[in-house]
Structure formats: structure tokens, C-alpha cells
Write a protein that holds these residues in place. Structure first.
Motif: not given
Length: 151
Positions: A60-75, A135-148
Motif C-alpha cells: 500500500g505504499f504507492n509513492d516514494t518521495v525524496l525530500v531535501q532538508v535544510t536546517l537553521d543550525s549545524h551544531s 519534495s520530489s515524487f519518484v515517478l519510476r525507479t530505473l535501477k536498484k542494484a546490489d553492491l558491485p
């Protein structure tokens, strides 16, 4: 790590439930030395654990979202608290501290856009110290891979 270790890891990446006999046959070792190598790699932290891959859409988790976040502080305190809060949000599957124009990249799964809007309102926007998110919604996954492993 030698070529036999890499072969063992390759077999396990393809099938984490492979039997010891199957792994041994595929890498050309008898069971005892194969088991010894696997245990050594587990103890060294090369093998972090065994898991199962789930299909998000089938659950039932139909959407993957990539979220870029910027913080006020970097402490250190801010970064630590941000990480602790994200660890409590089950929809956040991965979080990376990154270089560049934003501080974090999150991979989030949700049922749909309405569910994402709920997640933003009820959880993400309540985290203190977030200056900006994109936020960016993933429309399609083109590649999922194991470690090379080069095997």
C-alpha cells in the motif's frame, strides 16, 4: 577479503536465504570453510545482517518521495536531535547527511499524496530547526542494484 569471500557475498546478496550447501557449491568450497568465512565476515561487520526485501506497492505504499532538508543550525546538538526524531518516523526509510545546497536527503514512502500531506503536517513540519524542505515524487525507479563486488 579475497575472491572467495567476494563470491560468498555475491551469492548472499542474490539470496540471503541460500543454504550453506548451496553457497558452498556455488563458490567451490566445502561447508566448513565456507561457514568459517561467513562467520568471520559477520564478526568483522562486512555482513551487517540478513533481511527480506518487501515490495512497498504490494503493502500500500504507492509513492516514494525524496525530500531535501535544510536546517537553521549545524551544531552537533541540532544534528543529533534531528537524527533522533527522524529515527522515530517509520515512513522515513533512509536519511543521508549530504554536501551541497541542502543538508539532508530523505527517502520516504507514503500511500499517496494525501498521506504525504499528513506526514508533512503531523511529523516533518513539527521538527524544530528545519529552515526549508523540497519534495520530489519518484515517478519510476530505473535501477536498484546490489553492491558491485566485481565477481
Amino acid at each position: 577479503m579475497d575472491k572467495l569471500d567476494l563470491k560468498i557475498l555475491s551469492v548472499l546478496q542474490q539470496d540471503g536465504r541460500a543454504s550453506l550447501q548451496s553457497i558452498s557449491d556455488k563458490v567451490g568450497l566445502s561447508s566448513t570453510p565456507c561457514w568459517t568465512r561467513i562467520k568471520r565476515m559477520e564478526e568483522a561487520g562486512v555482513i551487517e545482517g540478513y533481511t527480506v526485501r518487501l515490495n512497498p506497492q504490494a503493502l500500500g505504499f504507492n509513492d516514494t518521495v525524496l525530500v531535501q532538508v535544510t536546517l537553521d543550525s549545524h551544531s552537533d546538538n541540532t544534528l543529533e536531535k534531528f537524527g533522533e526524531i527522524l529515527a522515530l518516523i517509520p515512513e522515513v526509510l533512509e536519511c543521508y547527511l549530504v554536501s551541497g545546497d541542502y543538508d539532508y536527503l530523505l527517502r520516504v514512502v507514503v500511500k499517496d499524496t494525501k498521506d504525504y500531506e499528513r506526514l508533512l503536517r503531523e511529523k516533518l513540519y513539527k521538527i524544530k530547526g528545519i529552515r526549508q524542505s523540497r519534495s520530489s515524487f519518484v515517478l519510476r525507479t530505473l535501477k536498484k542494484a546490489d553492491l558491485p563486488l566485481g565477481v
